[in-house]
Design a protein around this motif. Structure first.
Motif, PDB file in Angstrom:
ATOM      1  N   LEU A 308       0.831  -1.202   0.000  1.00 53.19           N
ATOM      2  CA  LEU A 308       0.000   0.000   0.000  1.00 53.19           C
ATOM      3  C   LEU A 308       0.864   1.251   0.000  1.00 53.19           C
ATOM      4  O   LEU A 308       0.673   2.166  -0.810  1.00 53.19           O
ATOM      5  CB  LEU A 308      -0.926  -0.005   1.220  1.00 53.19           C
ATOM      6  CG  LEU A 308      -1.733   1.269   1.453  1.00 53.19           C
ATOM      7  CD1 LEU A 308      -2.724   1.508   0.321  1.00 53.19           C
ATOM      8  CD2 LEU A 308      -2.455   1.214   2.808  1.00 53.19           C
ATOM      9  N   ALA A 309       1.837   1.312   0.901  1.00 52.50           N
ATOM     10  CA  ALA A 309       2.690   2.492   1.001  1.00 52.50           C
ATOM     11  C   ALA A 309       3.476   2.712  -0.287  1.00 52.50           C
ATOM     12  O   ALA A 309       3.586   3.849  -0.783  1.00 52.50           O
ATOM     13  CB  ALA A 309       3.640   2.357   2.191  1.00 52.50           C
ATOM     14  N   GLY A 310       4.028   1.633  -0.849  1.00 53.87           N
ATOM     15  CA  GLY A 310       4.782   1.765  -2.082  1.00 53.87           C
ATOM     16  C   GLY A 310       3.923   2.211  -3.249  1.00 53.87           C
ATOM     17  O   GLY A 310       4.328   3.057  -4.057  1.00 53.87           O
ATOM     18  N   SER A 311       2.718   1.657  -3.348  1.00 54.22           N
ATOM     19  CA  SER A 311       1.816   2.019  -4.436  1.00 54.22           C
ATOM     20  C   SER A 311       1.378   3.475  -4.332  1.00 54.22           C
ATOM     21  O   SER A 311       1.291   4.182  -5.347  1.00 54.22           O
ATOM     22  CB  SER A 311       0.590   1.100  -4.422  1.00 54.22           C
ATOM     23  OG  SER A 311       0.953  -0.240  -4.672  1.00 54.22           O
ATOM     24  N   LEU A 312       1.114   3.940  -3.122  1.00 58.47           N
ATOM     25  CA  LEU A 312       0.701   5.334  -2.952  1.00 58.47           C
ATOM     26  C   LEU A 312       1.859   6.289  -3.239  1.00 58.47           C
ATOM     27  O   LEU A 312       1.653   7.376  -3.777  1.00 58.47           O
ATOM     28  CB  LEU A 312       0.154   5.563  -1.542  1.00 58.47           C
ATOM     29  CG  LEU A 312      -1.130   4.806  -1.197  1.00 58.47           C
ATOM     30  CD1 LEU A 312      -1.730   5.331   0.099  1.00 58.47           C
ATOM     31  CD2 LEU A 312      -2.150   4.898  -2.313  1.00 58.47           C
ATOM     32  N   ALA A 313       3.079   5.876  -2.877  1.00 57.92           N
ATOM     33  CA  ALA A 313       4.239   6.695  -3.227  1.00 57.92           C
ATOM     34  C   ALA A 313       4.350   6.853  -4.736  1.00 57.92           C
ATOM     35  O   ALA A 313       4.594   7.961  -5.252  1.00 57.92           O
ATOM     36  CB  ALA A 313       5.520   6.083  -2.662  1.00 57.92           C
ATOM     37  N   ASP A 314       4.147   5.755  -5.463  1.00 56.88           N
ATOM     38  CA  ASP A 314       4.185   5.822  -6.922  1.00 56.88           C
ATOM     39  C   ASP A 314       3.117   6.775  -7.452  1.00 56.88           C
ATOM     40  O   ASP A 314       3.393   7.621  -8.318  1.00 56.88           O
ATOM     41  CB  ASP A 314       3.976   4.430  -7.518  1.00 56.88           C
ATOM     42  CG  ASP A 314       5.173   3.514  -7.317  1.00 56.88           C
ATOM     43  OD1 ASP A 314       6.258   4.012  -6.945  1.00 56.88           O
ATOM     44  OD2 ASP A 314       5.024   2.293  -7.533  1.00 56.88           O
ATOM     45  N   GLU A 315       1.905   6.644  -6.947  1.00 56.23           N
ATOM     46  CA  GLU A 315       0.804   7.490  -7.409  1.00 56.23           C
ATOM     47  C   GLU A 315       1.034   8.959  -7.086  1.00 56.23           C
ATOM     48  O   GLU A 315       0.639   9.845  -7.856  1.00 56.23           O
ATOM     49  CB  GLU A 315      -0.515   7.036  -6.773  1.00 56.23           C
ATOM     50  CG  GLU A 315      -1.071   5.733  -7.321  1.00 56.23           C
ATOM     51  CD  GLU A 315      -1.669   5.878  -8.717  1.00 56.23           C
ATOM     52  OE1 GLU A 315      -1.953   7.018  -9.134  1.00 56.23           O
ATOM     53  OE2 GLU A 315      -1.843   4.848  -9.389  1.00 56.23           O
ATOM     54  N   ARG A 316       1.685   9.224  -5.969  1.00 58.89           N
ATOM     55  CA  ARG A 316       1.921  10.607  -5.542  1.00 58.89           C
ATOM     56  C   ARG A 316       3.213  11.179  -6.118  1.00 58.89           C
ATOM     57  O   ARG A 316       3.570  12.326  -5.832  1.00 58.89           O
ATOM     58  CB  ARG A 316       1.951  10.666  -4.005  1.00 58.89           C
ATOM     59  CG  ARG A 316       0.585  10.377  -3.381  1.00 58.89           C
ATOM     60  CD  ARG A 316       0.693   9.967  -1.912  1.00 58.89           C
ATOM     61  NE  ARG A 316       0.999  11.049  -1.031  1.00 58.89           N
ATOM     62  CZ  ARG A 316       0.105  11.763  -0.346  1.00 58.89           C
ATOM     63  NH1 ARG A 316      -1.199  11.478  -0.487  1.00 58.89           N
ATOM     64  NH2 ARG A 316       0.466  12.733   0.460  1.00 58.89           N
TER      65      ARG A 316
END
Length: 347
Positions: A308-316
């Motif tokens: 979750l944290a990695g995916s949100l970092a990518d999106e942001r």
């Protein structure tokens, strides 16, 4: 210990967990740690993610009738009185956390056991005994080091209590791989919306408090999203009233199911991580976990939190591990600038 990227840590984690479990078992069988068996009042201490991990052994031992507590190392640092422990177990993955070093310096009249990944280290030199993970390569925002610590603490809790609950780690590699795939599937349709949330609430109870506290820390460190961890029953007593443009991450099978449904029914984006069969919906994403012992479940929940944290970092648009602040008084010897030069590549 060699430094790897966050994504590399995720990829290597399933294999490493099996290795760590075998390594720690061999260490706990050595004669110098025999005094842990039957300890009546163990005190667990750490700071940051290490403190989060300590919810696992504390909950397990209390369930088995052992009087125990976890305390932030900084609360011991100035005054050692008030902690009637017959053994102190301190966690610091790199062995350089200044607060845990200060705590071990104060608590000289009780056996001190250090649980760490890196040996030798400043903490191992202060400790009477050490339980190490085997100097596993780890990322700066810890992946393998954190979940490996949970494995070690579960095995330590079993040694202290004398309880045998089978081998919760026999299937962990395969389970971790499967859970990561399920998480990627669940996040595919919601991660863009989740990345636009202004904050996150992470809710759990029991041993899964470790998962909620680690998830909140990862969301802050990796995705730079303000996040807070709450205990389920406390969250119901007013904390959830601030819901709005907020991502809600809920770990659990009990009251957590109704909580997730309530939040999502009100239009608040919710990620539910559970072993139960729950249908997803427009505002509810679900990651279903396999049945597992409490500590193994925490590791699997952490796998979800990492993705979750990695995916949100990518999106942001945030390079993972591109930390903003380097506080040079939190680690003995200061912060190594090279750690900040290692950032995971986006997929």
């Amino acid at each position: 210990m060699s430094r790897i990227t966050f994504r590399e840590g995720q990829a290597e984690q399933p294999r490493a967990l099996h290795t760590i479990a075998s390594h720690v078992r061999r260490r706990l069988a050595e004669p110098d740690l025999a005094h842990l068996r039957g300890a009546a009042r163990p005190l667990f201490t750490g700071i940051g993610a290490s403190h989060a991990a300590l919810a696992v052994p504390v909950d397990l031992l209390r369930t088995r009738g052992v009087v125990t507590q976890r305390v932030l190392s900084s609360e011991i640092g100035q005054d050692a009185r008030g902690f009637e422990a017959d053994v102190v177990i301190g966690v610091s993955q790199g062995g350089r956390s200044t607060e845990t070093l200060a705590a071990f310096s104060q608590l000289r009249d009780v056996p001190r056991v250090a649980v760490l990944n890196v040996t030798p280290s400043p903490l191992s030199s202060l400790a009477d005994h050490t339980v190490d993970l085997g100097n596993q390569p780890d990322s700066y925002a810890s992946t393998i080091g954190f979940t490996g610590t949970v494995v070690a603490l579960d095995l330590i809790a079993s040694l202290i209590s004398g309880a045998s609950h089978g081998d919760p780690w026999a299937q962990i590699s395969a389970q971790a791989l499967a859970v990561r795939d399920r998480t990627l599937f669940a996040l595919a349709t919601v991660q863009a919306r989740a990345a636009r949330c202004v904050a996150a609430d992470v809710v759990a109870s029991g041993t899964s408090r470790t998962s909620s506290e680690e998830a909140a820390l990862l969301l802050r460190e990796v995705a730079r999203m303000p996040a807070a961890a709450s205990v389920t029953r406390n969250y119901l007593h007013g904390e959830m009233e601030s819901a709005g443009q907020t991502l809600h991450v809920v770990f659990g099978d009990g009251r957590e199911l109704a909580l997730a449904r309530t939040l999502s029914a009100a239009g608040h984006l919710t990620l539910l991580v559970t072993t139960q069969q729950v249908d997803s919906g427009p505002d509810l994403a679900v990651v279903r976990l396999p049945e597992a012992a409490p500590s193994a479940r925490v590791v699997l929940e952490t796998v979800v939190a990492q993705e979750l944290a990695g995916s949100l970092a990518d999106e942001r648009g945030i390079a993972i591990e591109s930390f903003v602040f380097a506080n040079d008084d939190t680690k003995e010897g200061g912060v190594d600038p090279a750690d900040f030069a290692i950032s995971s590549q986006r997929r």
